[in-house]
Design a protein around this motif. Sequence first.
Motif, mmCIF file in Angstrom:
data_model
loop_
_atom_site.group_PDB
_atom_site.id
_atom_site.type_symbol
_atom_site.label_atom_id
_atom_site.label_comp_id
_atom_site.label_asym_id
_atom_site.label_seq_id
_atom_site.Cartn_x
_atom_site.Cartn_y
_atom_site.Cartn_z
ATOM 1 N N ARG A 1 0.831 -1.209 0.000
ATOM 2 C CA ARG A 1 0.000 0.000 0.000
ATOM 3 C C ARG A 1 0.869 1.265 0.000
ATOM 4 N NH1 ARG A 1 -2.923 -3.475 3.739
ATOM 5 N NH2 ARG A 1 -4.978 -3.983 2.862
ATOM 6 N N ALA B 1 0.747 4.143 -2.739
ATOM 7 C CA ALA B 1 0.491 5.535 -2.378
ATOM 8 C C ALA B 1 1.578 6.452 -2.925
ATOM 9 C CB ALA B 1 0.404 5.664 -0.859
ATOM 10 N N ALA C 1 0.423 9.609 -5.246
ATOM 11 C CA ALA C 1 0.346 10.781 -4.361
ATOM 12 C C ALA C 1 0.245 12.077 -5.155
ATOM 13 C CB ALA C 1 1.555 10.814 -3.430
ATOM 14 N N GLN D 1 -6.619 9.061 -3.558
ATOM 15 C CA GLN D 1 -6.240 7.659 -3.477
ATOM 16 C C GLN D 1 -5.106 7.445 -2.486
ATOM 17 O OE1 GLN D 1 -7.571 4.897 -4.817
ATOM 18 N NE2 GLN D 1 -9.254 6.170 -5.616
ATOM 19 N N ALA D 2 -4.201 8.431 -2.400
ATOM 20 C CA ALA D 2 -3.111 8.321 -1.437
ATOM 21 C C ALA D 2 -3.642 8.324 -0.009
ATOM 22 C CB ALA D 2 -2.112 9.462 -1.637
ATOM 23 N N ALA E 1 -5.127 5.019 0.679
ATOM 24 C CA ALA E 1 -4.070 4.037 0.932
ATOM 25 C C ALA E 1 -3.522 4.175 2.342
ATOM 26 C CB ALA E 1 -2.943 4.199 -0.098
ATOM 27 N N LEU E 2 -3.394 5.409 2.830
ATOM 28 C CA LEU E 2 -2.904 5.617 4.195
ATOM 29 C C LEU E 2 -3.887 5.050 5.221
ATOM 30 C CD1 LEU E 2 -1.470 9.244 3.933
ATOM 31 C CD2 LEU E 2 -0.185 7.104 4.122
#
Length: 367
Positions: free
Chosen positions: A167, A171, A175, A181-182, A185-186
């Motif tokens: 992940r 990311a 980013a 989306q980043a 992912a976090l």
Amino acid sequence: MTSVILGGLPALAAAATIVRALILRRPSGLALLTAVCASLSLTTTATAAAGPGSVWKLPEAALLLLLISAVTRWSPVRELRVAVPLAVLAVAVWPAPLVDGGFLERTGAASFWLLPALGAAAIGAYPRRMDLRRRAAVEEARRAQRLQLSRDLHDFVAHDVSGIVVRAQAARFVAETDPGQAVLALERIEKAGLNALETMDRTIRMLDGEETPDASLQPPGVPRLAALVDDFTDSSGTATRLLLPPDVLESFTHAREAGAVAYRIVVEALTNIRRHAPRAPRAEVRFVRAPGGVELHVTNEASHTSPGHRTGALRRAGGGRGLPALAERTEALGGTLTAGPYEKGGWRLVAVLPLRTTRTAPVKEPK
């Protein structure tokens, strides 16, 4: 008078050695002192005949028997090789000069006294052997505990950590172009990290010896596979389908050990897909009925990314112990586990798990 004093010297030396051992408790040099006492006894036996000095021989033999037991019990093995044979010989031959007869009579007397000498050695050796067995059992328990810890870390923590790495790599690539989306992912990284911490906490609590049947100490089972597969699909991009008929799910309710092994097998299989086929378009986890149990099939199609160019793939040296360890667990249940190539570069793992009902109280699965 001189013969009496000289004849009593070995007995006095043996008595002093016993008193020293009682005062110091397991003193160093006990085997050496016993060997000295036995040598003195053999010397007086070889040079003395029936006379005033022979009155010390019977007490001397009794004291040597005590020393044989003590030395056999407490002294290092390398020191026993000289002290014990000398002491046993001294006890066996002490009546030889006092026997009025020929070679056969003296041999018979020596053989008779050899028995209590060997018995004294056996009395000392028995608790020593029990200590060695206890230490071996403790060491085996520690080894099994370390092996269990290693397997838990491999089966669960490594799966979560590998998901975190994948992940984080994803990311990094999105980013700049898609911050939303980043952030997603976090959030998934946070969830995987919490799962890893939960697993480590459960393992540590088991190592601390908690005996309370807390649900958090129970290994994950088949009911948690749906969440596992969904999470794997979200993080890997591999569309993974779980086929778990309700009757099969119900059959694992009272076969918790088999359910825990099934969960571990799926975790290992999905981790291997993430590592070795990171761009596999589809995968499937399927349970089917089998005589006396169930069959578990985990299959994946070939990765669309060549082995030499795996963007965002997990790279890690080592590994390779997961499937052999799971095969041992499966065989311990009476089942089998095999894995190999499958249809145009894909991979398939098949496990046959017998379902033996265990009479344990149901424990609520952790969410």
